[in-house]
Design an enzyme around this catalytic site. Structure first.
Site, PDB file in Angstrom:
ATOM      1  N   LYS A 115     -22.044   7.575  16.322  1.00  0.00           N
ATOM      2  CA  LYS A 115     -20.766   7.488  17.022  1.00  0.00           C
ATOM      3  C   LYS A 115     -20.940   7.616  18.513  1.00  0.00           C
ATOM      4  O   LYS A 115     -20.169   7.020  19.273  1.00  0.00           O
ATOM      5  CB  LYS A 115     -19.801   8.560  16.516  1.00  0.00           C
ATOM      6  N   LYS A 197     -19.479  -4.671   1.888  1.00  0.00           N
ATOM      7  CA  LYS A 197     -18.370  -3.932   1.293  1.00  0.00           C
ATOM      8  C   LYS A 197     -17.024  -4.328   1.921  1.00  0.00           C
ATOM      9  O   LYS A 197     -16.964  -4.587   3.122  1.00  0.00           O
ATOM     10  CB  LYS A 197     -18.637  -2.442   1.540  1.00  0.00           C
ATOM     11  N   LYS A 200     -11.587  -1.870   5.815  1.00  0.00           N
ATOM     12  CA  LYS A 200     -10.345  -2.155   6.522  1.00  0.00           C
ATOM     13  C   LYS A 200     -10.611  -2.615   7.944  1.00  0.00           C
ATOM     14  O   LYS A 200      -9.745  -3.171   8.586  1.00  0.00           O
ATOM     15  CB  LYS A 200      -9.404  -0.961   6.488  1.00  0.00           C
TER      16      LYS A 200
END
Ligand code: TRP
Length: 339
Positions: A115, A197, A200
């Site tokens: 991150k 996969k 969203k």
């Protein structure tokens, strides 16, 4: 409350709309767990702000997500559902555990490294100490299990290390939790790229279905789903290695209808993809219709949602505050009124 039940805790970052993939792959499993375990699920808004959020979006997504979980069938009577920031004990416990989490340990977290690489302009302290907050989330409820994906295993390990360290100093305060490896729920892949996969973040992509998508959009996405160049009789055949697109569609169809792969192959034995793909689309439309309608109803019913949040937070606070108080006593804090 049935105290004999094992306790399960999981936090969900409020990213908003749920995908068909998360419904089939995770939420359906959680619904099934509710009778066997004492489950706590919270919308992890405290965690969400470790990356910059638009306030209006965060507010809407948090509420939306809660409504969608309930609409999917996660029963607020059987599970404790709440918003993390409504239970201040999370922030308080997070601070305490910061002081028992080592700089070196936190530095080794791969999620922190990933991150901070992705948010190079906002590598804030919260991003670094996130795992201590997460440890608090879990330890507050005396969790036996934490149902998490691969990416959170390292944080669960650290939670165990922190709990053991704390217990080593102060005696048996925390229950040391274990990661809960879900029975392999179906892994739903993107309809546009069946080797990755369904997620969203595939923004506006043709590959993902949201549980709130309109029937016509769902149908369009399924009709466009990537399959392979086989045609005619026998092309609807389960073979994840060589026919990932078709196998993914069969998995989805199986979840929507309850039919086995053998039954599906038989049903479409003489059909081509032009028949099969819309059939999967229709099955999904029917599966999601009540969920979408319920979620829209809930979003209109602010009173109900507010009550649900308040009840959840109250139930959670009772347990969380008990643990927090025990911890405060152990570490030598003076309790208000000496209690
Ligand atoms: N860190 C988790 C994630 O990124 C979310 C989370 C926060 C969580 N607190 C938790 C998961 C406690 C399990 C238990 O997905």
């Amino acid at each position: 409350m049935d105290t004999a039940k094992k306790i399960m805790v999981s936090g969900i970052k409020p990213s908003g709309d749920l995908t068909l993939g998360s419904y089939i792959g995770a939420i359906k499993n959680w619904i099934a767990l509710a009778d066997e375990y004492d489950c706590y699920y919270f919308m992890a808004d405290l965690h969400a702000i470790t990356v910059r959020q638009n306030p209006a979006d965060l507010r809407r997504r948090t509420t939306n997500q809660l409504a969608q979980y309930v609409a999917c069938g996660l029963d607020p009577e059987k599970n404790t559902l709440f918003i993390q920031s409504h239970v201040p004990a999370h922030a308080e416990m997070g601070w305490v555990l910061n002081c028992y989490a080592m700089f070196g340990e936190l530095s080794r977290m791969t999620q922190f490294k990933d991150k901070s690489a992705k948010n190079a302009d906002n590598i804030n302290g919260g991003l670094f100490t996130y795992p201590a907050l997460m440890a608090g989330d879990i330890l507050l409820y005396n969790a036996d299990y934490v149902p998490v994906g691969e990416d959170q295993k390292q944080h669960c390990e650290l939670t165990r290390d922190i709990a053991n360290r704390f217990n080593g100093i102060y005696g048996d305060v925390f229950k040391v939790p274990e990661p809960y490896i879900a029975k392999v729920g179906a892994r739903i892949m993107s309809l546009a790229d069946p080797t990755s996969k369904m997620s969203k973040s595939e923004d506006e992509d043709k590959g993902r279905i949201l549980i709130t998508d309109k029937p016509e959009d769902i149908m369009r996405t399924f009709k466009r789903a990537i399959t392979d160049s086989d045609t005619g009789a026998g092309c609807v055949h389960y073979d994840p290695e060589n026919k990932p697109g078709v196998s993914n569609l069969m998995t989805i169809y199986s979840c929507a209808t309850g039919k086995t792969f053998a039954e599906i192959e038989k049903e479409f034995a003489s059909a081509g993809y032009g028949v099969f793909k819309p059939a999967v689309g229709e099955a999904v439309v029917e599966m999601l219709r009540p969920i979408r309608e319920k979620s829209e109803d809930l979003m209109k019913n602010k009173d109900y949602l507010n009550k649900l949040m308040a009840d959840g937070a109250e139930k959670a606070s009772r347990v969380a505050n008990r643990t927090l108080k025990k911890v405060y006593k152990k570490i030598g804090f003076v309790l208000p009124n000496g209690k």
